[in-house]
Design a protein around this motif. Structure first.
Motif, PDB file in Angstrom:
ATOM      1  N   TRP A 261       0.761  -1.270   0.050  1.00 29.05           N
ATOM      2  CA  TRP A 261      -0.103  -0.157   0.110  1.00 29.05           C
ATOM      3  C   TRP A 261       0.805   1.257   0.025  1.00 29.05           C
ATOM      4  O   TRP A 261       0.646   2.046  -0.766  1.00 29.05           O
ATOM      5  N   PRO A 262       1.896   1.418   0.906  1.00 25.45           N
ATOM      6  CA  PRO A 262       2.591   2.515   0.663  1.00 25.45           C
ATOM      7  C   PRO A 262       3.611   2.584  -0.432  1.00 25.45           C
ATOM      8  O   PRO A 262       3.926   3.707  -1.248  1.00 25.45           O
ATOM      9  N   GLY A 263       3.991   1.430  -0.818  1.00 24.72           N
ATOM     10  CA  GLY A 263       4.753   1.428  -2.139  1.00 24.72           C
ATOM     11  C   GLY A 263       3.855   1.725  -3.398  1.00 24.72           C
ATOM     12  O   GLY A 263       4.534   2.321  -4.435  1.00 24.72           O
ATOM     13  N   VAL A 264       2.833   1.128  -3.440  1.00 23.52           N
ATOM     14  CA  VAL A 264       1.804   1.546  -4.665  1.00 23.52           C
ATOM     15  C   VAL A 264       1.665   3.109  -4.559  1.00 23.52           C
ATOM     16  O   VAL A 264       1.575   3.845  -5.650  1.00 23.52           O
ATOM     17  N   SER A 265       1.281   3.702  -3.337  1.00 26.03           N
ATOM     18  CA  SER A 265       0.721   5.065  -3.381  1.00 26.03           C
ATOM     19  C   SER A 265       2.055   5.716  -3.956  1.00 26.03           C
ATOM     20  O   SER A 265       1.760   6.888  -4.331  1.00 26.03           O
ATOM     21  N   LEU A 266       3.194   5.376  -3.241  1.00 24.76           N
ATOM     22  CA  LEU A 266       4.444   6.158  -3.710  1.00 24.76           C
ATOM     23  C   LEU A 266       4.745   6.225  -5.240  1.00 24.76           C
ATOM     24  O   LEU A 266       4.868   7.373  -5.821  1.00 24.76           O
ATOM     25  N   MET A 267       4.441   5.203  -6.014  1.00 25.39           N
ATOM     26  CA  MET A 267       4.759   5.056  -7.447  1.00 25.39           C
ATOM     27  C   MET A 267       3.840   5.921  -7.991  1.00 25.39           C
ATOM     28  O   MET A 267       4.028   6.420  -9.058  1.00 25.39           O
ATOM     29  N   VAL A 268       2.489   5.536  -7.761  1.00 29.37           N
ATOM     30  CA  VAL A 268       1.101   6.208  -8.179  1.00 29.37           C
ATOM     31  C   VAL A 268       1.501   7.777  -8.161  1.00 29.37           C
ATOM     32  O   VAL A 268       1.044   8.264  -9.056  1.00 29.37           O
ATOM     33  N   GLY A 358       3.299   3.124 -16.489  1.00 26.20           N
ATOM     34  CA  GLY A 358       2.833   3.115 -15.030  1.00 26.20           C
ATOM     35  C   GLY A 358       1.742   4.114 -15.149  1.00 26.20           C
ATOM     36  O   GLY A 358       0.796   3.854 -14.541  1.00 26.20           O
ATOM     37  N   ALA A 359       2.413   5.219 -15.273  1.00 31.12           N
ATOM     38  CA  ALA A 359       1.566   6.539 -15.179  1.00 31.12           C
ATOM     39  C   ALA A 359       0.174   6.638 -16.138  1.00 31.12           C
ATOM     40  O   ALA A 359      -0.776   6.908 -15.499  1.00 31.12           O
ATOM     41  N   ILE A 360       0.406   6.212 -17.342  1.00 27.66           N
ATOM     42  CA  ILE A 360      -0.720   6.310 -18.096  1.00 27.66           C
ATOM     43  C   ILE A 360      -1.892   5.372 -17.694  1.00 27.66           C
ATOM     44  O   ILE A 360      -3.126   5.305 -17.878  1.00 27.66           O
ATOM     45  N   GLY A 361      -1.131   4.040 -17.133  1.00 27.86           N
ATOM     46  CA  GLY A 361      -2.390   2.961 -16.480  1.00 27.86           C
ATOM     47  C   GLY A 361      -2.932   3.672 -15.584  1.00 27.86           C
ATOM     48  O   GLY A 361      -4.172   3.475 -15.249  1.00 27.86           O
ATOM     49  N   LYS A 362      -2.323   4.213 -14.527  1.00 31.94           N
ATOM     50  CA  LYS A 362      -2.970   5.031 -13.165  1.00 31.94           C
ATOM     51  C   LYS A 362      -4.049   5.937 -14.001  1.00 31.94           C
ATOM     52  O   LYS A 362      -4.932   6.226 -13.213  1.00 31.94           O
ATOM     53  N   VAL A 363      -3.735   6.836 -14.824  1.00 37.83           N
ATOM     54  CA  VAL A 363      -4.410   8.125 -15.139  1.00 37.83           C
ATOM     55  C   VAL A 363      -5.779   7.228 -15.801  1.00 37.83           C
ATOM     56  O   VAL A 363      -6.817   7.571 -15.517  1.00 37.83           O
ATOM     57  N   SER A 364      -5.706   6.153 -16.624  1.00 35.95           N
ATOM     58  CA  SER A 364      -6.800   5.766 -17.212  1.00 35.95           C
ATOM     59  C   SER A 364      -7.743   4.895 -16.053  1.00 35.95           C
ATOM     60  O   SER A 364      -8.871   5.091 -16.020  1.00 35.95           O
ATOM     61  N   GLN A 365      -6.911   4.314 -15.017  1.00 37.41           N
ATOM     62  CA  GLN A 365      -7.915   3.767 -14.156  1.00 37.41           C
ATOM     63  C   GLN A 365      -8.530   4.731 -13.197  1.00 37.41           C
ATOM     64  O   GLN A 365      -9.761   4.649 -12.822  1.00 37.41           O
ATOM     65  N   LEU A 366      -7.840   6.031 -12.939  1.00 36.76           N
ATOM     66  CA  LEU A 366      -8.520   7.042 -12.335  1.00 36.76           C
ATOM     67  C   LEU A 366      -9.841   7.699 -13.230  1.00 36.76           C
ATOM     68  O   LEU A 366     -10.777   7.949 -12.599  1.00 36.76           O
ATOM     69  N   GLY A 367      -9.539   7.760 -14.292  1.00 39.92           N
ATOM     70  CA  GLY A 367     -10.835   8.452 -15.006  1.00 39.92           C
ATOM     71  C   GLY A 367     -11.774   7.394 -15.053  1.00 39.92           C
ATOM     72  O   GLY A 367     -12.987   7.833 -14.933  1.00 39.92           O
ATOM     73  N   PHE A 368     -11.792   6.205 -15.363  1.00 41.51           N
ATOM     74  CA  PHE A 368     -12.811   5.448 -15.114  1.00 41.51           C
ATOM     75  C   PHE A 368     -13.242   4.962 -14.079  1.00 41.51           C
ATOM     76  O   PHE A 368     -14.460   4.482 -13.626  1.00 41.51           O
ATOM     77  N   GLY A 369     -12.383   5.103 -12.790  1.00 41.63           N
ATOM     78  CA  GLY A 369     -12.948   5.139 -11.445  1.00 41.63           C
ATOM     79  C   GLY A 369     -13.813   6.225 -11.154  1.00 41.63           C
ATOM     80  O   GLY A 369     -14.927   6.120 -10.492  1.00 41.63           O
ATOM     81  N   VAL A 370     -13.780   7.560 -11.844  1.00 41.22           N
ATOM     82  CA  VAL A 370     -14.887   8.439 -11.807  1.00 41.22           C
ATOM     83  C   VAL A 370     -15.918   8.196 -12.365  1.00 41.22           C
ATOM     84  O   VAL A 370     -17.194   8.361 -12.009  1.00 41.22           O
ATOM     85  N   LEU A 371     -15.801   7.747 -13.681  1.00 40.08           N
ATOM     86  CA  LEU A 371     -16.939   7.398 -14.578  1.00 40.08           C
ATOM     87  C   LEU A 371     -17.922   6.261 -14.086  1.00 40.08           C
ATOM     88  O   LEU A 371     -19.063   6.104 -14.567  1.00 40.08           O
ATOM     89  N   ALA A 372     -17.111   5.401 -13.566  1.00 37.82           N
ATOM     90  CA  ALA A 372     -17.677   3.986 -13.052  1.00 37.82           C
ATOM     91  C   ALA A 372     -17.554   3.800 -11.483  1.00 37.82           C
ATOM     92  O   ALA A 372     -16.701   2.626 -11.538  1.00 37.82           O
ATOM     93  N   PRO A 373     -17.864   4.497 -10.787  1.00 38.05           N
ATOM     94  CA  PRO A 373     -17.213   4.100  -9.286  1.00 38.05           C
ATOM     95  C   PRO A 373     -17.896   2.720  -8.701  1.00 38.05           C
ATOM     96  O   PRO A 373     -19.052   2.558  -9.091  1.00 38.05           O
ATOM     97  N   GLY A 374     -17.201   2.230  -8.046  1.00 39.32           N
ATOM     98  CA  GLY A 374     -17.465   0.990  -7.339  1.00 39.32           C
ATOM     99  C   GLY A 374     -17.349  -0.290  -8.332  1.00 39.32           C
ATOM    100  O   GLY A 374     -17.928  -1.240  -7.936  1.00 39.32           O
ATOM    101  N   GLN A 375     -16.844  -0.059  -9.603  1.00 37.19           N
ATOM    102  CA  GLN A 375     -17.069  -1.068 -10.340  1.00 37.19           C
ATOM    103  C   GLN A 375     -15.723  -1.387 -10.908  1.00 37.19           C
ATOM    104  O   GLN A 375     -14.812  -0.968 -11.593  1.00 37.19           O
ATOM    105  N   ALA A 376     -15.076  -2.668 -10.189  1.00 41.45           N
ATOM    106  CA  ALA A 376     -13.588  -2.861 -10.281  1.00 41.45           C
ATOM    107  C   ALA A 376     -13.362  -3.211 -11.684  1.00 41.45           C
ATOM    108  O   ALA A 376     -12.320  -3.018 -12.134  1.00 41.45           O
ATOM    109  N   VAL A 377     -14.184  -4.404 -12.106  1.00 38.37           N
ATOM    110  CA  VAL A 377     -13.868  -4.839 -13.282  1.00 38.37           C
ATOM    111  C   VAL A 377     -13.698  -3.941 -14.464  1.00 38.37           C
ATOM    112  O   VAL A 377     -12.852  -3.963 -15.509  1.00 38.37           O
ATOM    113  N   THR A 378     -14.848  -3.156 -14.601  1.00 37.40           N
ATOM    114  CA  THR A 378     -15.064  -2.005 -15.623  1.00 37.40           C
ATOM    115  C   THR A 378     -13.828  -1.060 -15.510  1.00 37.40           C
ATOM    116  O   THR A 378     -13.323  -0.666 -16.404  1.00 37.40           O
TER     117      THR A 378
END
Length: 570
Positions: A261-268, A358-378
């Motif tokens: 968790w601290p490792g991932v948060s540092l990288m992200v 790594g960064a573009i993966g996280k940006v895309s995850q954050l973007g779809f996290g906003v658009l589809a909250p609570g949907q881990a697979v999406t």
């Protein structure tokens, strides 16, 4: 004339066979350490060595420089297939859902994401390679090697010999470990061994250390000392992590569930901070280049490439709906999002040579996290389309830069890339399923799979909020994020003279997610190459990359072969 041969059958077949041989190396390494190796130069050297020897012996037509470019383009496109999600979101999806995609649908998915990346790269090529003239350091390095081997063939054969000797030595050591007796790790004390401080009998890790450089290697060592040497004993002493009763073996499993968790948060945080600052500059530069353009329209929509882009978009949208039940609007949105991310990411790669995968993966995850909250697979799989296609696009533009330097036909390179990603999709999925027949093997000491851990952690946090994070790790997660933001911002704003003294934030965070032994061996490889560069700079410049690549290829190929044989055994 022989010099005009380009998209020949022998060039495509050579690239296809080399790609099939090199793709397993990146899948194996991606699951071990979360990084991959650009295979352009190794494919170039191997193809040149084979055909130069064969034509000299048989008197056949000479192997031309453009054929060599087609061959390395095909092979590197195949080996870069892991950008399409094979060692990150796909296994993260298996861990979250408890089921793996069947082989056929997995191949189709990886191909579709990578195929989209090819055509996004095609339409960015005129702007970034032709008009802007960006350097694309990896592409230029391949171009310089290409010109060098055709100008000084004897030197190329020496590099191939070094690569082969290193590969055979690494393969032999791995064969003993896989087929004769398990080679032990050496730890100074049993307690340090439980904390994963040990020397591993792994030439692959030394090889990757030789490639990543001293700054990244020392950052890995610093992260390992902090995570596994300082924080981990405190967690055990304080009861935040409970060791199994009477445990005498490695404690990697229970400790990494907290440390990630601290490792991932540092990288992200570091990746996003740096990517945001770089992205603003990249978009401004792109806008000014478009405004100054007075020639014909960039990326004119010829029917062939336009059909390829349309087919790729339809494939990715259809598979998102059919395989993952992603709503149509979100599935469609992943395509323009991929184009936007690819535009920024490839500008960064063109300037720095460092793909912000790594960064573009996280940006895309954050973007779809906003658009589809609570949907881990999406979140995972729509983000896989956007981030994966953008990452593949950044990789493939290096090939276009190499081809542009020798006057290669871009359409023929695009065909070679299509053959490459098709090869990589088939071989990569077979290798992945051979190495990981059960998703439960992931995020273990054998297969740390740090990229999988990162994608999974981000998806679970976006879906479940902080409830997904152990309560005792939340403050450490905040500290990691603050440290990542500080280093990521400093990397962008400090002058070069000071920037090189900063630790690599990605390496620091990665060391929290992989065993300390992996970080130690990679740091040792970086130190050995740095020492060679100090004592014999000419020798290091000529042979360090070839020797490192041989160490990587030898161990990973034998490791994959051992996995396939174990599956075939009754």
């Amino acid at each position: 004339m022989p010099s005009e041969r380009e998209l020949s059958l022998r060039a495509l077949l050579t690239g296809l066979l080399l790609g099939a041989a090199l793709t397993p190396c990146n899948v194996y390494a991606g699951l071990k350490i979360g990084w991959s190796f650009n295979m352009s130069i190794i494919a170039l050297l191997l193809g040149f060595g084979f055909w130069r020897s064969l034509t000299a012996a048989t008197g056949g037509p000479d192997w031309s420089i453009k054929e060599s470019n087609i061959s390395q383009t095909t092979a590197s496109s195949a080996a870069s297939i892991i950008s399409g999600g094979l060692v990150a979101p796909i296994p993260a999806h298996a861990l979250i859902t408890g089921t793996s995609l069947p082989m056929g649908p997995m191949m189709a998915w990886v191909f579709a994401v990578s195929f989209l990346g090819i055509w996004v790269a095609w339409y960015l090529r005129p702007l970034l390679v032709v008009r802007a003239g960006l350097r694309f350091p990896a592409g230029v390095a391949t171009l310089e090697t290409l010109n060098d081997v055709f100008g000084h063939g004897r030197e190329a054969l020496r590099r191939i010999a070094v690569l082969g000797i290193a590969g055979l030595g690494s393969a032999a050591l791995k064969a003993v470990d896989a087929f004769v007796t398990t080679l032990p790790k050496w730890a100074p004390t049993p307690w340090l061994g439980q904390l994963t401080f040990a020397l591993e009998p792994s030439m692959l890790l030394l090889g990757f250390g030789g490639i990543i450089g001293l700054r990244v290697g020392l950052s890995l060592l610093a992260g390992a000392l902090l995570a596994w040497g300082l924080i981990a004993p405190g967690l055990l002493a304080g009861g935040q992590v409970v060791a199994p009763p009477g445990a005498t073996s490695s404690l990697f499993g229970p400790l990494v569930e907290w440390l990630l968790w601290p490792g991932v948060s540092l990288m992200v945080a570091a990746s996003l901070s740096s990517f945001a600052l770089q992205g603003v500059g990249a978009l401004r530069a792109l806008a000014s280049q478009r405004a100054a353009w007075t020639g014909p329209p960039l990326g004119r929509p010829h029917w062939g490439p336009l059909s390829g882009l349309a087919l790729a978009a339809v494939l990715t949208v259809t598979l998102q709906i059919a395989l993952f039940d992603i709503p149509l609007p979100l599935a469609v949105l992943a395509v323009p999002f991929a184009i936007l991310l690819a535009t920024v990411a490839t500008r960064v790669v063109g300037d720095t040579g460092i793909p912000p995968i790594g960064a573009i993966g996280k940006v895309s995850q954050l973007g779809f996290g906003v658009l589809a909250p609570g949907q881990a697979v999406t979140n995972l799989m729509a983000a896989n389309v956007a981030g994966g296609a953008a990452g593949q696009c950044a990789d493939l533009l290096n090939d276009f830069r190499t081809g542009y330097g020798i006057g290669a036909h871009p359409g023929r390179q695009a065909i070679a890339q299509c053959v490459g990603v098709l090869t990589g999709s088939v071989v990569g999925v077979v290798v992945y399923l051979s190495l990981i027949p059960d998703p439960a093997l992931l995020i273990s000491e054998q297969w740390p799979a740090p990229a999988v851990a990162t994608w999974k952690a981000v998806a679970e946090t976006l879906a479940g909020g902080l409830d997904a994070v152990p309560a005792s790790a939340r403050l450490a997660m905040l500290y990691g994020a603050l440290a990542g933001m500080a280093i990521g911002t400093a990397e962008h704003v400090l002058p070069e003279g000071l920037r090189r003294w900063l630790p690599s934030p990605v390496a620091l965070g990665l060391a929290f997610v992989i065993p300390a032994s992996v970080s130690i061996m990679m740091c040792l490889g970086a130190l050995l190459v740095a020492l060679l560069g100090w004592l014999r700079p000419s020798l290091a410049a000529r042979f360090a990359i070839a020797a490192s690549a041989g160490l990587i290829a030898g161990e990973s190929l034998v490791g994959v072969a051992a996995a396939l044989l174990s599956m075939a055994a009754p």
